[in-house]
Design an enzyme around this catalytic site. Structure first.
Site, PDB file in Angstrom:
ATOM      1  N   GLY A 179       1.874   2.549  10.594  1.00  0.00           N
ATOM      2  CA  GLY A 179       3.093   3.622  10.554  1.00  0.00           C
ATOM      3  C   GLY A 179       3.732   4.147  11.820  1.00  0.00           C
ATOM      4  O   GLY A 179       4.341   5.185  12.104  1.00  0.00           O
TER       5      GLY A 179
ATOM      6  N   ASN B 252       0.884  -1.028  -0.101  1.00  0.00           N
ATOM      7  CA  ASN B 252       0.032   0.149   0.041  1.00  0.00           C
ATOM      8  C   ASN B 252       0.849   1.235   0.036  1.00  0.00           C
ATOM      9  O   ASN B 252       1.509   1.754   1.044  1.00  0.00           O
ATOM     10  CB  ASN B 252      -0.916   0.026   1.278  1.00  0.00           C
ATOM     11  N   TRP B 253       1.050   1.711  -1.373  1.00  0.00           N
ATOM     12  CA  TRP B 253       2.071   3.012  -1.328  1.00  0.00           C
ATOM     13  C   TRP B 253       1.389   4.363  -0.501  1.00  0.00           C
ATOM     14  O   TRP B 253       2.260   5.132  -0.578  1.00  0.00           O
ATOM     15  CB  TRP B 253       2.313   3.177  -2.768  1.00  0.00           C
ATOM     16  N   LYS B 254       0.132   4.308  -0.451  1.00  0.00           N
ATOM     17  CA  LYS B 254      -0.543   5.525  -0.072  1.00  0.00           C
ATOM     18  C   LYS B 254      -0.171   6.770  -1.039  1.00  0.00           C
ATOM     19  O   LYS B 254       0.099   6.320  -2.130  1.00  0.00           O
ATOM     20  CB  LYS B 254      -0.242   5.983   1.605  1.00  0.00           C
TER      21      LYS B 254
ATOM     22  N   HIS C  22      -9.786   1.741   4.152  1.00  0.00           N
ATOM     23  CA  HIS C  22      -8.389   2.051   4.861  1.00  0.00           C
ATOM     24  C   HIS C  22      -8.819   2.871   6.252  1.00  0.00           C
ATOM     25  O   HIS C  22      -9.565   3.828   5.854  1.00  0.00           O
ATOM     26  CB  HIS C  22      -7.413   2.401   4.166  1.00  0.00           C
TER      27      HIS C  22
ATOM     28  N   GLY D 196       2.499  -0.852   4.270  1.00  0.00           N
ATOM     29  CA  GLY D 196       2.705   0.384   3.776  1.00  0.00           C
ATOM     30  C   GLY D 196       4.268   0.704   3.856  1.00  0.00           C
ATOM     31  O   GLY D 196       4.806   0.481   2.696  1.00  0.00           O
ATOM     32  N   GLY D 197       4.852   1.391   4.862  1.00  0.00           N
ATOM     33  CA  GLY D 197       6.111   1.921   4.804  1.00  0.00           C
ATOM     34  C   GLY D 197       7.165   0.930   4.146  1.00  0.00           C
ATOM     35  O   GLY D 197       7.909   1.316   3.299  1.00  0.00           O
TER      36      GLY D 197
ATOM     37  N   GLU E  20      -6.200  -4.472  10.423  1.00  0.00           N
ATOM     38  CA  GLU E  20      -5.130  -3.279  10.624  1.00  0.00           C
ATOM     39  C   GLU E  20      -5.540  -2.549  11.846  1.00  0.00           C
ATOM     40  O   GLU E  20      -6.219  -1.719  11.800  1.00  0.00           O
ATOM     41  CB  GLU E  20      -4.919  -2.331   9.490  1.00  0.00           C
TER      42      GLU E  20
ATOM     43  N   SER F 103       2.928  -1.846  10.489  1.00  0.00           N
ATOM     44  CA  SER F 103       4.398  -2.086  10.656  1.00  0.00           C
ATOM     45  C   SER F 103       5.117  -3.456  10.157  1.00  0.00           C
ATOM     46  O   SER F 103       5.729  -3.838  10.918  1.00  0.00           O
ATOM     47  CB  SER F 103       4.481  -1.453  12.132  1.00  0.00           C
TER      48      SER F 103
ATOM     49  N   GLU G 281      -7.219   5.273   7.149  1.00  0.00           N
ATOM     50  CA  GLU G 281      -6.917   6.693   6.917  1.00  0.00           C
ATOM     51  C   GLU G 281      -8.191   7.288   5.906  1.00  0.00           C
ATOM     52  O   GLU G 281      -8.488   8.407   6.318  1.00  0.00           O
ATOM     53  CB  GLU G 281      -5.696   6.680   6.017  1.00  0.00           C
TER      54      GLU G 281
HETATM   55  P1  PGA Z   1       2.352   0.590   7.606  1.00  0.00           P
HETATM   56  O1  PGA Z   1       1.085   0.821   6.750  1.00  0.00           O
HETATM   57  O2  PGA Z   1       2.934  -0.740   7.230  1.00  0.00           O
HETATM   58  O3  PGA Z   1       3.228   1.676   7.255  1.00  0.00           O
HETATM   59  O4  PGA Z   1       2.064   0.545   9.025  1.00  0.00           O
HETATM   60  C1  PGA Z   1       0.023  -0.210   6.854  1.00  0.00           C
HETATM   61  C2  PGA Z   1      -1.070   0.331   6.025  1.00  0.00           C
HETATM   62  O5  PGA Z   1      -1.688   1.348   6.420  1.00  0.00           O
HETATM   63  O6  PGA Z   1      -1.629  -0.435   5.265  1.00  0.00           O
END
Ligand code: PGA
Length: 253
Positions: free
Chosen positions: A175, A9-11, A97, A236-237, A169, A215, A99
């Site tokens: 994050g 998930n590059w966001k 998601h 994500g990251g 999640e 994470s 966010e």
């Molecule tokens: P993260 O994000 O791996 O940076 O914690 C995961 C996500 O929000 O899908």
């Protein structure tokens, strides 16, 4: 076996040049992918077509959109519909998601509409659920997640949901570098499966891939993905770093 998925998930990160380099670097390694072990890149809308071109011919690698709108079409400036995504051949869409829920006020009811529209157009939703820290601290995470599933998915038939993808999640782990322990992940994934078995059937519950997100990194992926009810991750990251994400892909069951 249920499908095991490493989803990036590059966001809202990377330029197109950085994105193309990342995917090319990753795909220069060889991975043991098959019907049951898949890689998905959830990329920003403007990159979908070019990343699709880069992965063309790579089996069991696909793209996902990070969102779509909850209306079919019309005067919604700036929005992207499920039909548009379908028309460019995108197979997956992340829905709900945390966010999106937090910053764009997406409620369980809106997400129910989005999931329905995805099915109408033959897109596969990756439906996200998960609790905030305050809910975890109050110990009510199971009923919170159960309610998210109930209000956004339970209007769907068993046929729709067969082979569905859910991402659990916990918001406190996204994050933050604070991963849920593999026991906490397993516990919630088993709970989600039980909720689905009760509402639908054991067969349906066992067909659903439940990804863990929050994470995930090279150093912890193997242990988390090794849990019986964890079918890979939404990352994500660490998905922005080729060397990290390739270890994560290789950590799939
Ligand atoms: P993260 O994000 O791996 O940076 O914690 C995961 C996500 O929000 O899908």
């Amino acid at each position: 076996m249920r499908k095991q998925i490493a989803a990036a998930n590059w966001k809202m990160n990377l330029t197109i040049q950085q994105a193309e380099t990342l995917v090319s670097d990753l795909l220069s390694a060889s991975f043991d992918l098959n019907q049951e072990r898949e890689v998905v890149f959830a990329v920003p809308f403007p990159y979908l077509v070019s990343i699709q071109n880069i992965i063309a011919g790579k089996e069991h690698v696909s793209v996902a959109a990070q969102n779509c709108y909850n209306k079919l079409s019309g005067a919604y400036t700036g929005e992207v519909s499920a039909e548009m995504l379908k028309s460019i051949g995108v197979p997956y869409v992340i829905i709900g998601h945390s966010e999106r829920r937090e910053y764009f006020n997406e409620t369980n009811a809106v997400l129910a509409e989005k999931v329905s529209i995805c099915f109408e157009y033959g897109l596969k939703p990756i439906f996200c659920c998960g609790e905030a820290l305050s809910i975890r601290e109050a110990g009510t995470q199971n009923s919170h997640v159960e309610n998210q599933l109930k209000e956004s998915l339970f209007h769907l038939t068993e046929e729709h949901l067969t082979g569905f993808v859910i991402a659990y999640e916990p918001i406190w782990a996204i994050g933050t570098g604070k991963t849920a322990t593999s026991e906490q992940a397993q516990e919630m994934h088993a709970h989600i499966r039980k909720v689905l078995a009760t509402q639908y059937s054991e067969a349906l519950a066992n067909s659903i891939s439940i990804l863990y997100g929050g994470s995930v990194k090279a150093a912890n992926a193997k242990e988390i993905f090794g849990q019986p009810d964890v079918d890979g991750g939404l990352v994500g990251g660490s998905s922005l770093i080729a060397t990290e994400f390739s270890v994560i892909i290789n950590s799939l069951k």
